[in-house]
Design a protein around this motif. Structure first.
Motif, PDB file in Angstrom:
ATOM      1  N   SER A  20      18.853 -66.752  26.470  1.00  0.00           N
ATOM      2  CA  SER A  20      19.908 -67.750  26.643  1.00  0.00           C
ATOM      3  C   SER A  20      20.127 -68.542  25.364  1.00  0.00           C
ATOM      4  CB  SER A  20      19.545 -68.694  27.790  1.00  0.00           C
ATOM      5  OG  SER A  20      20.511 -69.704  27.939  1.00  0.00           O
ATOM      6  N   GLN A  21      19.041 -68.902  24.684  1.00  0.00           N
ATOM      7  CA  GLN A  21      19.155 -69.651  23.426  1.00  0.00           C
ATOM      8  C   GLN A  21      19.856 -68.826  22.361  1.00  0.00           C
ATOM      9  OE1 GLN A  21      15.037 -70.631  22.745  1.00  0.00           O
ATOM     10  NE2 GLN A  21      15.149 -72.536  23.915  1.00  0.00           N
ATOM     11  N   THR A  22      19.527 -67.541  22.288  1.00  0.00           N
ATOM     12  CA  THR A  22      20.197 -66.653  21.326  1.00  0.00           C
ATOM     13  C   THR A  22      21.678 -66.550  21.637  1.00  0.00           C
ATOM     14  OG1 THR A  22      18.188 -65.350  20.959  1.00  0.00           O
ATOM     15  CG2 THR A  22      20.285 -64.303  20.417  1.00  0.00           C
ATOM     16  N   ARG A  23      21.987 -66.394  22.903  1.00  0.00           N
ATOM     17  CA  ARG A  23      23.380 -66.291  23.344  1.00  0.00           C
ATOM     18  C   ARG A  23      24.166 -67.542  22.948  1.00  0.00           C
ATOM     19  NH1 ARG A  23      26.258 -63.589  27.418  1.00  0.00           N
ATOM     20  NH2 ARG A  23      27.772 -64.861  28.543  1.00  0.00           N
ATOM     21  N   MET A  24      23.578 -68.714  23.175  1.00  0.00           N
ATOM     22  CA  MET A  24      24.271 -69.952  22.855  1.00  0.00           C
ATOM     23  C   MET A  24      24.418 -70.137  21.351  1.00  0.00           C
ATOM     24  SD  MET A  24      25.241 -71.143  25.680  1.00  0.00           S
ATOM     25  CE  MET A  24      25.918 -72.638  24.962  1.00  0.00           C
ATOM     26  N   LYS A  25      23.428 -69.722  20.567  1.00  0.00           N
ATOM     27  CA  LYS A  25      23.533 -69.799  19.110  1.00  0.00           C
ATOM     28  C   LYS A  25      24.708 -68.959  18.618  1.00  0.00           C
ATOM     29  CE  LYS A  25      19.887 -69.167  16.618  1.00  0.00           C
ATOM     30  NZ  LYS A  25      18.595 -68.581  16.153  1.00  0.00           N
ATOM     31  N   ILE A  26      24.859 -67.783  19.188  1.00  0.00           N
ATOM     32  CA  ILE A  26      25.965 -66.908  18.793  1.00  0.00           C
ATOM     33  C   ILE A  26      27.304 -67.531  19.169  1.00  0.00           C
ATOM     34  CG2 ILE A  26      27.063 -64.670  19.208  1.00  0.00           C
ATOM     35  CD1 ILE A  26      24.203 -63.538  19.645  1.00  0.00           C
ATOM     36  N   LEU A  27      27.396 -68.078  20.372  1.00  0.00           N
ATOM     37  CA  LEU A  27      28.657 -68.668  20.828  1.00  0.00           C
ATOM     38  C   LEU A  27      29.017 -69.913  20.030  1.00  0.00           C
ATOM     39  CD1 LEU A  27      28.317 -68.256  24.708  1.00  0.00           C
ATOM     40  CD2 LEU A  27      29.675 -66.872  23.122  1.00  0.00           C
ATOM     41  N   ASP A  28      28.039 -70.741  19.738  1.00  0.00           N
ATOM     42  CA  ASP A  28      28.313 -71.946  18.941  1.00  0.00           C
ATOM     43  C   ASP A  28      28.789 -71.572  17.539  1.00  0.00           C
ATOM     44  OD1 ASP A  28      27.577 -73.578  21.038  1.00  0.00           O
ATOM     45  OD2 ASP A  28      25.551 -73.951  20.302  1.00  0.00           O
ATOM     46  N   ALA A  29      28.135 -70.568  16.946  1.00  0.00           N
ATOM     47  CA  ALA A  29      28.550 -70.116  15.610  1.00  0.00           C
ATOM     48  C   ALA A  29      29.951 -69.528  15.655  1.00  0.00           C
ATOM     49  CB  ALA A  29      27.554 -69.076  15.083  1.00  0.00           C
ATOM     50  N   ALA A  30      30.236 -68.765  16.707  1.00  0.00           N
ATOM     51  CA  ALA A  30      31.557 -68.154  16.834  1.00  0.00           C
ATOM     52  C   ALA A  30      32.642 -69.210  16.971  1.00  0.00           C
ATOM     53  CB  ALA A  30      31.579 -67.225  18.045  1.00  0.00           C
ATOM     54  N   GLN A  31      32.413 -70.226  17.791  1.00  0.00           N
ATOM     55  CA  GLN A  31      33.430 -71.261  17.966  1.00  0.00           C
ATOM     56  C   GLN A  31      33.715 -71.972  16.643  1.00  0.00           C
ATOM     57  OE1 GLN A  31      32.919 -73.913  21.270  1.00  0.00           O
ATOM     58  NE2 GLN A  31      34.446 -75.368  20.544  1.00  0.00           N
ATOM     59  N   LYS A  32      32.672 -72.272  15.906  1.00  0.00           N
ATOM     60  CA  LYS A  32      32.854 -72.945  14.620  1.00  0.00           C
ATOM     61  C   LYS A  32      33.667 -72.085  13.658  1.00  0.00           C
ATOM     62  CE  LYS A  32      30.212 -75.073  10.849  1.00  0.00           C
ATOM     63  NZ  LYS A  32      28.845 -75.397  10.350  1.00  0.00           N
ATOM     64  N   GLU A  45      30.176 -59.733  11.723  1.00  0.00           N
ATOM     65  CA  GLU A  45      29.151 -59.960  10.703  1.00  0.00           C
ATOM     66  C   GLU A  45      29.038 -61.454  10.368  1.00  0.00           C
ATOM     67  OE1 GLU A  45      30.217 -55.801  10.754  1.00  0.00           O
ATOM     68  OE2 GLU A  45      31.437 -57.631  10.636  1.00  0.00           O
ATOM     69  N   ALA A  46      30.179 -62.125  10.265  1.00  0.00           N
ATOM     70  CA  ALA A  46      30.167 -63.557   9.953  1.00  0.00           C
ATOM     71  C   ALA A  46      29.549 -64.352  11.105  1.00  0.00           C
ATOM     72  CB  ALA A  46      31.583 -64.044   9.671  1.00  0.00           C
ATOM     73  N   ILE A  47      29.853 -63.957  12.327  1.00  0.00           N
ATOM     74  CA  ILE A  47      29.281 -64.636  13.497  1.00  0.00           C
ATOM     75  C   ILE A  47      27.756 -64.479  13.496  1.00  0.00           C
ATOM     76  CG2 ILE A  47      29.139 -64.636  16.017  1.00  0.00           C
ATOM     77  CD1 ILE A  47      32.088 -63.726  16.034  1.00  0.00           C
ATOM     78  N   ALA A  48      27.298 -63.249  13.243  1.00  0.00           N
ATOM     79  CA  ALA A  48      25.851 -62.989  13.207  1.00  0.00           C
ATOM     80  C   ALA A  48      25.180 -63.824  12.132  1.00  0.00           C
ATOM     81  CB  ALA A  48      25.604 -61.505  12.974  1.00  0.00           C
TER      82      ALA A  48
END
Length: 214
Positions: A20-32, A45-48
């Motif tokens: 869940s923490q990994t999932r949220m890190k990805i989503l937060d980075a994607a939104q930004k 690649e940028a999201i990762a």
């Protein structure tokens, strides 16, 4: 004969928390990144990189960039990544259980106000992406229809406790609520006119009460 040590129990709860923490890190980075660069120019690649995970991890969790966007919206609507439909969550169910129409509208206005605060930045991203991406445009259409269906369900809860305003059908009431609670209206009042969150929620409660009830 030497005793065989029992295998350590598999800590599924911890693994779920880490996932869940990994999932949220990805989503937060994607939104930004979506907000800064636009959806179209943001790569997986940028999201990762922004999330500090491998590219394969993003694909393993979401499968595609479009699914990242959809999941981002789902999480912002619900407030977390629990697989629970928004109307099945505690606050909407409390509104459903209330037998007083005015209290239902007041609680609904407060809850929706909180949800739109989270959702509108993502809706802005989706609206911009829909102009250049047919898949995202289709996603936006489905989201709009789903939101209207949720408003239809909410209106049925209110109508179960008494009459609506004379001449107002449940279908028309649902469309009115769908419009008043749209990210677009929220953006005009909160973003353009600079209303506070509290003022928006109070306006929504009063407007819904005057419009829907006798």
């Amino acid at each position: 004969m030497a005793k065989v040590k029992p295998k350590r129990a598999y800590d599924s709860a911890r693994r779920k928390q880490q996932a869940s923490q990994t999932r949220m890190k990805i989503l937060d980075a994607a939104q930004k990144l979506f907000a800064q660069r636009s959806y179209a120019t943001t790569t997986v690649e940028a999201i990762a990189s922004g999330a500090g995970v491998a590219v394969d991890t993003v694909y393993a969790v979401f499968g595609s960039k479009r699914e990242v966007l959809k999941s981002l919206l789902d999480v912002r609507v619900g407030g977390d990544d629990a697989p629970i439909e928004v109307l099945d969550r505690p606050r909407p169910q409390a509104v459903r259980a209330d037998r007083n129409q005015a209290r239902q509208l007041a609680a609904f206005a407060r809850d929706v106000g909180r949800i739109i605060e989270r959702v509108r930045p993502v809706d802005d991203i989706i609206r911009g992406a829909a102009a250049v991406d047919s898949d995202v445009a289709a996603l936006r259409t489905r989201v709009q229809e789903s939101r209207h269906e949720s408003m239809r369900q909410f209106v049925s809860w209110v109508a179960a406790n008494g009459p609506l305003r004379a001449g107002l059908t449940q279908e028309d009431a649902a469309t009115i609520v769908w419009t008043l609670t749209s990210p677009e209206v929220h953006g005009l009042l909160r973003g353009v006119r600079g209303w506070s969150h509290e003022r928006y929620a109070a306006w929504l409660e009063e407007t819904l009460t005057r419009t829907l009830l006798p």
